[in-house]
Design a protein around this motif. Structure first.
Motif, short mmCIF file in Angstrom:
data_model
loop_
_atom_site.label_atom_id
_atom_site.label_comp_id
_atom_site.label_asym_id
_atom_site.label_seq_id
_atom_site.Cartn_x
_atom_site.Cartn_y
_atom_site.Cartn_z
N ARG A 191 0.82 -1.21 0.00
CA ARG A 191 0.00 0.00 0.00
C ARG A 191 0.85 1.26 0.00
O ARG A 191 0.50 2.27 -0.60
CB ARG A 191 -0.90 -0.02 1.23
N TRP A 192 2.01 1.21 0.68
CA TRP A 192 2.80 2.41 0.92
C TRP A 192 4.03 2.49 0.02
O TRP A 192 4.45 1.51 -0.59
CB TRP A 192 3.25 2.45 2.38
N PRO B 194 -5.96 4.30 1.32
CA PRO B 194 -5.80 5.47 0.46
C PRO B 194 -7.00 6.42 0.47
O PRO B 194 -6.83 7.64 0.47
CB PRO B 194 -5.58 4.85 -0.92
N GLN C 144 0.58 6.66 0.71
CA GLN C 144 0.10 5.49 -0.02
C GLN C 144 0.25 5.68 -1.53
O GLN C 144 0.01 6.75 -2.08
CB GLN C 144 -1.38 5.22 0.30
#
Length: 425
Positions: free
Chosen positions: A125-126, A330, A346
């Motif tokens: 995600r990041w 997000p 994100q």
């Protein structure tokens, strides 16, 4: 229509506060992952400053999870939050979700086994460097990334005009493209034309420079202190102090004079992480000349950022992880950005049209979403910060201050710093 960034006017919140959010009702027919067997549970979230977690945002979660009550506690300052965190970690008394600053990570990592790891399927995600910073030696990610501080250059277009320099942000970005020598060379031009300072302080500028060094003070593999023998550290020290003689306003960051300098034109440029927008606009309300250039000397840099952590001994660890995941999704990070200007970490959020279309009226409608997204993508170095990093860096900041206030020569102050570092172990 382009969205506008809501600006923070200070680093710390004015006072501690607590918000309780609950929504009565029964779980939906599909069942609710939070709240065992339909029983209502309370989840506490502890933050500081302004993470953008408004009552309205948290109410969205309680609406989706009717068996959950959320209590949001906000510390008066990050220092208060830090003291509480390390006093109680592994014991009792922490919230189900605790926010931490990136600067706490060297100490947090010593107790990483006391935190519930972030599920592996969320790691993508990041941004890679955001994940790396919060991953322990066993490969466990111990924090859910919230905001980051990608750096650009904030500048006074009105002062640039008086110096005969370009004022358009795209032209300024071209002017400053290059390494730190380029930045200081333009600074020489500005000083010669105006007789005034180019940047705010040696300490603030040094921090942007040293953050681009992968291992400035300690060996990542052994933890051994290498600061005094690292030629990159000495080079940066010498370079910033050479420029400081004529280009620095000699105003220590966070001082009253530094704050006032944003209003009275004491300096023309400053290194500018995304969160600095609120600091500048809050201290220079009557100035119309501040702008932001999509550039940073020597590439990209990051200053600051935070995470959410879940203590492993909490009463509702699984449910806390679900809430932490939701808060750092997000979609929620875009909402937090709109609420408080916290810049997302994100991958998806950095491509979101809402973010990319965001402007900041104070900075002459600068496209801050696009600028800081570009700056985040430009970060290539995630500096190693071991357990002695901040002790060493604090000593360095004091060394730079001694030179700027005339207490010591650059050579004598360096020698004192070397002695202080060698006395650490």
């Amino acid at each position: 229509m382009k969205s506008r960034v809501l600006r923070r006017t200070a680093i710390a919140a004015a006072a501690a506060s607590a918000t309780v959010l609950t929504l009565a009702g029964c779980a939906g027919g599909g069942g609710d992952a939070s709240g065992k067997d339909g029983q209502q549970i309370t989840l506490t979230v502890a933050t500081f400053n302004d993470f953008g977690y408004t009552d309205a945002l948290l109410a969205e979660y309680t609406k989706e999870h009717p068996n959950v009550k959320v209590v949001h506690n906000k510390a008066a300052t990050s220092n208060d939050a830090r003291a509480n965190y390390f006093q109680k970690l592994g014991k009792k008394g922490l919230a189900d979700i605790e926010a931490i600053e990136v600067d706490w990570l060297p100490e947090v990592m010593k107790y990483s086994d006391l935190l519930a790891p972030v599920p592996d399927d969320l790691k993508s995600r990041w941004l890679d460097w955001k994940v790396k910073d919060a991953t322990d030696k066993d490969g466990n990610l111990i924090g859910y990334g919230t905001d980051i501080g990608p750096e650009a250059i904030c500048y006074r277009a009105d002062l640039f005009k008086k110096a005969g320099l370009p004022t358009d942000r795209d032209e300024v970005a071209k002017l400053l493209s290059g390494d730190w020598a380029t930045y200081f060379s333009v600074g020489d031009q500005y000083v010669k034309a105006t007789g005034k300072a180019w940047f705010d302080s040696a300490g603030g500028t040094y921090q942007g420079m040293i953050n681009q060094v992968a291992a400035a003070y300690e060996d990542p593999s052994t933890g051994a202190i290498t600061a005094t023998d690292n030629p990159e550290v000495k080079k940066i020290y010498d370079q910033v102090l050479a420029a400081s003689k004529t280009q620095s306003a000699h105003l220590g960051q966070w001082s009253d004079d530094w704050n006032a300098g944003m209003q009275n034109g004491a300096y023309a440029t400053m290194l500018c992480p995304a969160w600095m927008q609120g600091i500048i606009s809050g201290n220079a309300k009557d100035v119309t000349g501040w702008d932001i250039a999509n550039v940073f000397p020597n590439g990209g840099g990051n200053w600051g950022g935070s995470y959410l952590t879940v203590p492993a001994n909490g009463a509702h660890v699984k449910e806390a992880q679900e809430l932490a995941s939701w808060l750092t999704d997000p979609a929620q990070q875009i909402k937090a950005f709109g609420n408080a200007g916290t810049f997302p970490s994100q991958q998806e959020a950095l491509k979101d049209p809402t973010l990319l279309d965001a402007t900041n009226a104070f900075f002459n409608d600068a496209p801050v979403g696009k600028i800081f997204s570009d700056r985040a993508a430009a970060v290539t170095v995630s500096p190693f910060k071991g357990q002695y990093y901040f002790q060493i860096n604090d000593a360095m900041q004091k060394a730079l201050t001694r030179v700027e206030d005339g207490t010591q020569s650059a050579a004598d102050s360096w020698n004192q710093w070397v002695s202080e570092v060698k006395a650490i172990k």
